[in-house]
Design a protein around this motif. Sequence first.
Motif, PDB file in Angstrom:
ATOM      1  N   GLY A   1       0.839  -1.182   0.000  1.00  0.00           N
ATOM      2  CA  GLY A   1       0.000   0.000   0.000  1.00  0.00           C
ATOM      3  C   GLY A   1       0.871   1.228   0.000  1.00  0.00           C
ATOM      4  O   GLY A   1       2.104   1.133   0.038  1.00  0.00           O
ATOM      5  N   PRO A   2       0.264   2.400  -0.063  1.00  0.00           N
ATOM      6  CA  PRO A   2       1.052   3.637  -0.049  1.00  0.00           C
ATOM      7  C   PRO A   2       1.925   3.726   1.204  1.00  0.00           C
ATOM      8  O   PRO A   2       1.504   3.344   2.299  1.00  0.00           O
ATOM      9  N   VAL A   3       3.130   4.206   1.023  1.00  0.00           N
ATOM     10  CA  VAL A   3       4.070   4.348   2.129  1.00  0.00           C
ATOM     11  C   VAL A   3       4.440   5.824   2.258  1.00  0.00           C
ATOM     12  O   VAL A   3       4.913   6.436   1.302  1.00  0.00           O
ATOM     13  N   GLU A   4       4.222   6.352   3.437  1.00  0.00           N
ATOM     14  CA  GLU A   4       4.626   7.729   3.696  1.00  0.00           C
ATOM     15  C   GLU A   4       6.097   7.731   4.083  1.00  0.00           C
ATOM     16  O   GLU A   4       6.482   7.101   5.073  1.00  0.00           O
ATOM     17  N   GLN A   5       6.910   8.405   3.286  1.00  0.00           N
ATOM     18  CA  GLN A   5       8.337   8.413   3.547  1.00  0.00           C
ATOM     19  C   GLN A   5       8.646   9.164   4.837  1.00  0.00           C
ATOM     20  O   GLN A   5       8.138  10.263   5.080  1.00  0.00           O
ATOM     21  N   ALA A   6       9.458   8.558   5.682  1.00  0.00           N
ATOM     22  CA  ALA A   6       9.824   9.182   6.946  1.00  0.00           C
ATOM     23  C   ALA A   6      10.703  10.400   6.680  1.00  0.00           C
ATOM     24  O   ALA A   6      11.636  10.336   5.874  1.00  0.00           O
ATOM     25  N   PRO A   7      10.425  11.520   7.334  1.00  0.00           N
ATOM     26  CA  PRO A   7      11.270  12.706   7.149  1.00  0.00           C
ATOM     27  C   PRO A   7      12.676  12.446   7.673  1.00  0.00           C
ATOM     28  O   PRO A   7      12.859  11.796   8.708  1.00  0.00           O
ATOM     29  N   SER A   8      13.673  12.929   6.956  1.00  0.00           N
ATOM     30  CA  SER A   8      15.047  12.672   7.350  1.00  0.00           C
ATOM     31  C   SER A   8      15.980  13.697   6.716  1.00  0.00           C
ATOM     32  O   SER A   8      15.725  14.179   5.609  1.00  0.00           O
TER      33      SER A   8
ATOM     34  N   THR B   1      11.250   2.981   5.359  1.00  0.00           N
ATOM     35  CA  THR B   1      10.217   3.415   4.414  1.00  0.00           C
ATOM     36  C   THR B   1      10.718   3.342   2.974  1.00  0.00           C
ATOM     37  O   THR B   1       9.943   3.017   2.068  1.00  0.00           O
ATOM     38  N   ARG B   2      11.997   3.617   2.746  1.00  0.00           N
ATOM     39  CA  ARG B   2      12.521   3.500   1.384  1.00  0.00           C
ATOM     40  C   ARG B   2      12.490   2.049   0.921  1.00  0.00           C
ATOM     41  O   ARG B   2      12.086   1.741  -0.214  1.00  0.00           O
ATOM     42  N   ARG B   3      12.886   1.140   1.778  1.00  0.00           N
ATOM     43  CA  ARG B   3      12.909  -0.272   1.376  1.00  0.00           C
ATOM     44  C   ARG B   3      11.500  -0.828   1.197  1.00  0.00           C
ATOM     45  O   ARG B   3      11.267  -1.650   0.303  1.00  0.00           O
ATOM     46  N   MET B   4      10.557  -0.411   2.040  1.00  0.00           N
ATOM     47  CA  MET B   4       9.173  -0.823   1.841  1.00  0.00           C
ATOM     48  C   MET B   4       8.670  -0.387   0.475  1.00  0.00           C
ATOM     49  O   MET B   4       8.066  -1.179  -0.268  1.00  0.00           O
ATOM     50  N   THR B   5       8.909   0.884   0.153  1.00  0.00           N
ATOM     51  CA  THR B   5       8.475   1.411  -1.143  1.00  0.00           C
ATOM     52  C   THR B   5       9.072   0.615  -2.287  1.00  0.00           C
ATOM     53  O   THR B   5       8.371   0.242  -3.250  1.00  0.00           O
ATOM     54  N   ASP B   6      10.364   0.327  -2.206  1.00  0.00           N
ATOM     55  CA  ASP B   6      11.035  -0.410  -3.276  1.00  0.00           C
ATOM     56  C   ASP B   6      10.538  -1.851  -3.356  1.00  0.00           C
ATOM     57  O   ASP B   6      10.408  -2.410  -4.460  1.00  0.00           O
TER      58      ASP B   6
ATOM     59  N   CYS C   1       6.288  -7.094  -4.417  1.00  0.00           N
ATOM     60  CA  CYS C   1       5.988  -7.724  -3.135  1.00  0.00           C
ATOM     61  C   CYS C   1       4.616  -7.264  -2.643  1.00  0.00           C
ATOM     62  O   CYS C   1       4.250  -6.096  -2.804  1.00  0.00           O
ATOM     63  N   ASP C   2       3.874  -8.174  -2.040  1.00  0.00           N
ATOM     64  CA  ASP C   2       2.621  -7.767  -1.426  1.00  0.00           C
ATOM     65  C   ASP C   2       2.715  -7.734   0.087  1.00  0.00           C
ATOM     66  O   ASP C   2       1.756  -7.368   0.778  1.00  0.00           O
ATOM     67  N   VAL C   3       3.901  -8.077   0.630  1.00  0.00           N
ATOM     68  CA  VAL C   3       4.128  -7.994   2.067  1.00  0.00           C
ATOM     69  C   VAL C   3       5.627  -7.846   2.310  1.00  0.00           C
ATOM     70  O   VAL C   3       6.448  -8.389   1.563  1.00  0.00           O
ATOM     71  N   VAL C   4       5.973  -7.084   3.328  1.00  0.00           N
ATOM     72  CA  VAL C   4       7.360  -7.017   3.796  1.00  0.00           C
ATOM     73  C   VAL C   4       7.364  -7.428   5.257  1.00  0.00           C
ATOM     74  O   VAL C   4       6.368  -7.276   5.981  1.00  0.00           O
TER      75      VAL C   4
END
Length: 268
Positions: free
Chosen positions: A120-127, A216-221, A227-230
């Motif tokens: 699903g959509p992933v909100e990138q963590a601010p960094s 969050t970057r790896r989830m998005t990728d 992938c449908d699950v991490v």
Amino acid sequence: MELIERIERAETELVWSFGDIPGPGPSLLGLTRRRFGSVVALAAPRDTLSFWSQASGFGLDRAVTSAVIGEVLDYLKTVGCATANLSIVPSALPSDWDAIATSYGITPGQTTVQVTRTAGPVEQAPSDFRVEPIGPQHADAWAQLQVDAYEMRDDGFRAMLAAYTDWPNATAYAAWDGDTMVATGSLHVIDGVGRLRSGATHPAYRGRGAQSALLTRRMTDAFAQGCDVVTTGSWKPEPGRHNPSLANMLRLGFEALADRTPQIWRLS
């Protein structure tokens, strides 16, 4: 297929893939592997850290019995191992597990909480850090940061990590402060499951959001790769204690799937 079983099968194939790692690592560790039906056993008799020797996939195609455990342990002993982690999902442990464990010298390790995040959509963590995959030119620094962070100084361990950029189905990531590598992470993709590993942060940069950005970057990728699950995990805190790593995962949208307690075999 239930999610726990699906993830366990992916994890088992990940363990098997360790035998395909290029470079000097497998030779330094004396790495060998064998399949016993669904069970994969990885043996590293020259591993001074007792990190790589392990077996996974129990209970997927036959019940866990004393004979099944003995077959795997006989192999590990024959190739020179004196200890190994056995990964057994709690639902696969038989009613007589305590007796089996006692007979083979198996004791429970530290319990972790396995967490998952569905696609699903992933909100990138601010960094303030730049997060991106790395290539072979940064592999040595990537490995050294983990060796220092984990305080796991072993030539074979370091060589295995340094080969991550050439591992099958794996991507190594780093967080950067300018030209300084400050944190690491990895993504393994197997059968639609993204497995997140290798999270280490330089002590001077801890608590500044590097691991959130890497997660969050790896989830998005992973989702972009189909992938449908991490999944990942961290140690389960005792009552009254706090695990900031686990809390961070849950805050970023992961959900607890199951507690996992590795079974540690030691040759008596």
